[in-house]
Motif scaffolding. Structure first.
Motif, PDB file in Angstrom:
ATOM      1  N   ALA A 118       5.365  30.722   6.506  1.00  0.00           N
ATOM      2  CA  ALA A 118       6.182  32.091   6.586  1.00  0.00           C
ATOM      3  C   ALA A 118       6.985  31.262   7.085  1.00  0.00           C
ATOM      4  CB  ALA A 118       5.364  32.956   6.424  1.00  0.00           C
ATOM      5  N   ARG A 119       7.198  30.557   8.720  1.00  0.00           N
ATOM      6  CA  ARG A 119       8.203  30.732   9.853  1.00  0.00           C
ATOM      7  C   ARG A 119       8.698  29.421   8.888  1.00  0.00           C
ATOM      8  NH1 ARG A 119       3.952  32.569  13.060  1.00  0.00           N
ATOM      9  NH2 ARG A 119       3.067  30.621  14.115  1.00  0.00           N
ATOM     10  N   GLU A 120       8.488  29.027   8.649  1.00  0.00           N
ATOM     11  CA  GLU A 120       9.146  26.803   8.640  1.00  0.00           C
ATOM     12  C   GLU A 120      10.733  27.433   7.511  1.00  0.00           C
ATOM     13  OE1 GLU A 120       8.281  23.272   6.482  1.00  0.00           O
ATOM     14  OE2 GLU A 120       6.442  24.032   8.025  1.00  0.00           O
ATOM     15  N   ILE A 121       9.798  28.537   6.698  1.00  0.00           N
ATOM     16  CA  ILE A 121      10.865  28.612   5.656  1.00  0.00           C
ATOM     17  C   ILE A 121      11.674  29.432   5.456  1.00  0.00           C
ATOM     18  CG2 ILE A 121      10.288  30.051   2.919  1.00  0.00           C
ATOM     19  CD1 ILE A 121       8.001  28.546   2.573  1.00  0.00           C
ATOM     20  N   ALA A 122      11.170  30.946   6.582  1.00  0.00           N
ATOM     21  CA  ALA A 122      12.383  31.333   7.218  1.00  0.00           C
ATOM     22  C   ALA A 122      12.862  31.000   7.863  1.00  0.00           C
ATOM     23  CB  ALA A 122      11.706  32.572   7.847  1.00  0.00           C
ATOM     24  N   ALA A 123      12.765  29.522   8.928  1.00  0.00           N
ATOM     25  CA  ALA A 123      13.978  29.095   9.668  1.00  0.00           C
ATOM     26  C   ALA A 123      14.304  28.316   8.600  1.00  0.00           C
ATOM     27  CB  ALA A 123      13.201  28.145  10.452  1.00  0.00           C
ATOM     28  N   ARG A 124      14.018  27.528   7.748  1.00  0.00           N
ATOM     29  CA  ARG A 124      14.854  26.681   6.703  1.00  0.00           C
ATOM     30  C   ARG A 124      15.975  28.249   5.563  1.00  0.00           C
ATOM     31  NH1 ARG A 124      13.012  21.057   6.237  1.00  0.00           N
ATOM     32  NH2 ARG A 124      10.868  21.023   6.745  1.00  0.00           N
ATOM     33  N   ALA A 125      15.717  28.703   5.345  1.00  0.00           N
ATOM     34  CA  ALA A 125      16.386  29.963   4.945  1.00  0.00           C
ATOM     35  C   ALA A 125      17.358  30.219   5.851  1.00  0.00           C
ATOM     36  CB  ALA A 125      15.488  30.698   4.470  1.00  0.00           C
ATOM     37  N   LEU A 126      17.483  30.448   7.147  1.00  0.00           N
ATOM     38  CA  LEU A 126      18.365  30.464   7.913  1.00  0.00           C
ATOM     39  C   LEU A 126      19.413  29.493   7.623  1.00  0.00           C
ATOM     40  CD1 LEU A 126      16.643  33.181  10.437  1.00  0.00           C
ATOM     41  CD2 LEU A 126      18.572  33.774   8.911  1.00  0.00           C
ATOM     42  N   ALA A 127      18.763  28.540   7.683  1.00  0.00           N
ATOM     43  CA  ALA A 127      19.875  27.272   8.256  1.00  0.00           C
ATOM     44  C   ALA A 127      20.259  26.758   6.963  1.00  0.00           C
ATOM     45  CB  ALA A 127      19.150  25.976   8.672  1.00  0.00           C
ATOM     46  N   ALA A 128      20.131  27.564   5.947  1.00  0.00           N
ATOM     47  CA  ALA A 128      20.797  27.133   4.736  1.00  0.00           C
ATOM     48  C   ALA A 128      21.966  28.027   3.794  1.00  0.00           C
ATOM     49  CB  ALA A 128      19.326  26.620   3.345  1.00  0.00           C
ATOM     50  N   VAL A 129      21.649  28.526   4.662  1.00  0.00           N
ATOM     51  CA  VAL A 129      23.228  30.093   4.242  1.00  0.00           C
ATOM     52  C   VAL A 129      23.392  30.333   5.548  1.00  0.00           C
ATOM     53  CG1 VAL A 129      23.107  32.383   3.062  1.00  0.00           C
ATOM     54  CG2 VAL A 129      21.537  30.833   2.573  1.00  0.00           C
ATOM     55  N   PRO A 130      22.962  31.294   6.432  1.00  0.00           N
ATOM     56  CA  PRO A 130      23.922  31.043   7.487  1.00  0.00           C
ATOM     57  C   PRO A 130      24.902  30.230   8.512  1.00  0.00           C
ATOM     58  CG  PRO A 130      22.670  32.315   8.092  1.00  0.00           C
ATOM     59  CD  PRO A 130      22.042  31.594   6.923  1.00  0.00           C
ATOM     60  N   LEU A 131      24.287  29.420   8.861  1.00  0.00           N
ATOM     61  CA  LEU A 131      24.499  28.617   9.746  1.00  0.00           C
ATOM     62  C   LEU A 131      24.975  27.061   8.834  1.00  0.00           C
ATOM     63  CD1 LEU A 131      24.205  26.775  11.818  1.00  0.00           C
ATOM     64  CD2 LEU A 131      21.823  25.954  11.926  1.00  0.00           C
ATOM     65  N   ASN A 132      24.506  27.205   7.474  1.00  0.00           N
ATOM     66  CA  ASN A 132      25.488  26.387   6.901  1.00  0.00           C
ATOM     67  C   ASN A 132      26.361  26.434   6.173  1.00  0.00           C
ATOM     68  OD1 ASN A 132      25.878  24.524   4.366  1.00  0.00           O
ATOM     69  ND2 ASN A 132      24.677  24.672   3.009  1.00  0.00           N
ATOM     70  N   TYR A 133      27.002  27.935   5.639  1.00  0.00           N
ATOM     71  CA  TYR A 133      28.030  28.962   5.796  1.00  0.00           C
ATOM     72  C   TYR A 133      29.008  28.195   7.100  1.00  0.00           C
ATOM     73  CZ  TYR A 133      31.947  32.229   5.154  1.00  0.00           C
ATOM     74  OH  TYR A 133      33.323  32.339   4.921  1.00  0.00           O
ATOM     75  N   ALA A 134      28.885  28.901   8.430  1.00  0.00           N
ATOM     76  CA  ALA A 134      29.353  27.970  10.239  1.00  0.00           C
ATOM     77  C   ALA A 134      29.913  26.709   9.393  1.00  0.00           C
ATOM     78  CB  ALA A 134      28.812  28.690  10.502  1.00  0.00           C
ATOM     79  N   VAL A 135      29.117  26.054   9.624  1.00  0.00           N
ATOM     80  CA  VAL A 135      29.183  24.804   9.621  1.00  0.00           C
ATOM     81  C   VAL A 135      30.583  24.343   8.434  1.00  0.00           C
ATOM     82  CG1 VAL A 135      28.374  22.462   9.187  1.00  0.00           C
ATOM     83  CG2 VAL A 135      27.261  23.672  10.558  1.00  0.00           C
TER      84      VAL A 135
END
Length: 102
Positions: A13-30
């Protein structure tokens, strides 16, 4: 249910949450930093370069989002996205500082 199974579910669950955070807000910034950089580097009229970079940003965002769930290591994912964002942001800042187009 055994303790090992519960620990595995929690880690997953923590891994999926970390991937989701990378896939949306961090991805938007990059993606936004890369879009600014591409708009500054494309030749031609600033308005046309901006439209071209924005159009390309949809493909960049989708590619990075798919990569967030395809890559094996969450740590490598975050390191790669943060590094790409920092490099693109630094290049944007440098181009503005030396008089590049806004």
């Amino acid at each position: 249910m055994s303790r090992a199974v519960q620990n595995l579910r929690g880690a997953r669950a923590r891994e999926i949450a970390a991937r989701a955070l990378a896939a949306v807000p961090l991805n938007y910034a990059v993606t936004s930093a890369l879009t600014m950089l591409i708009a500054r580097l494309l030749p031609g009229d600033p308005a046309q370069a901006s439209i071209g970079a924005t159009t390309l940003s949809f493909a960049i965002f989708a590619g990075l989002a798919m990569t967030a769930f395809a890559i094996r290591s969450v740590a490598k994912l975050w390191i790669g996205l943060v590094a790409a964002g920092l490099v693109a942001g630094a290049a944007d800042w440098l181009l503005i500082a030396i008089g590049g187009r806004l």
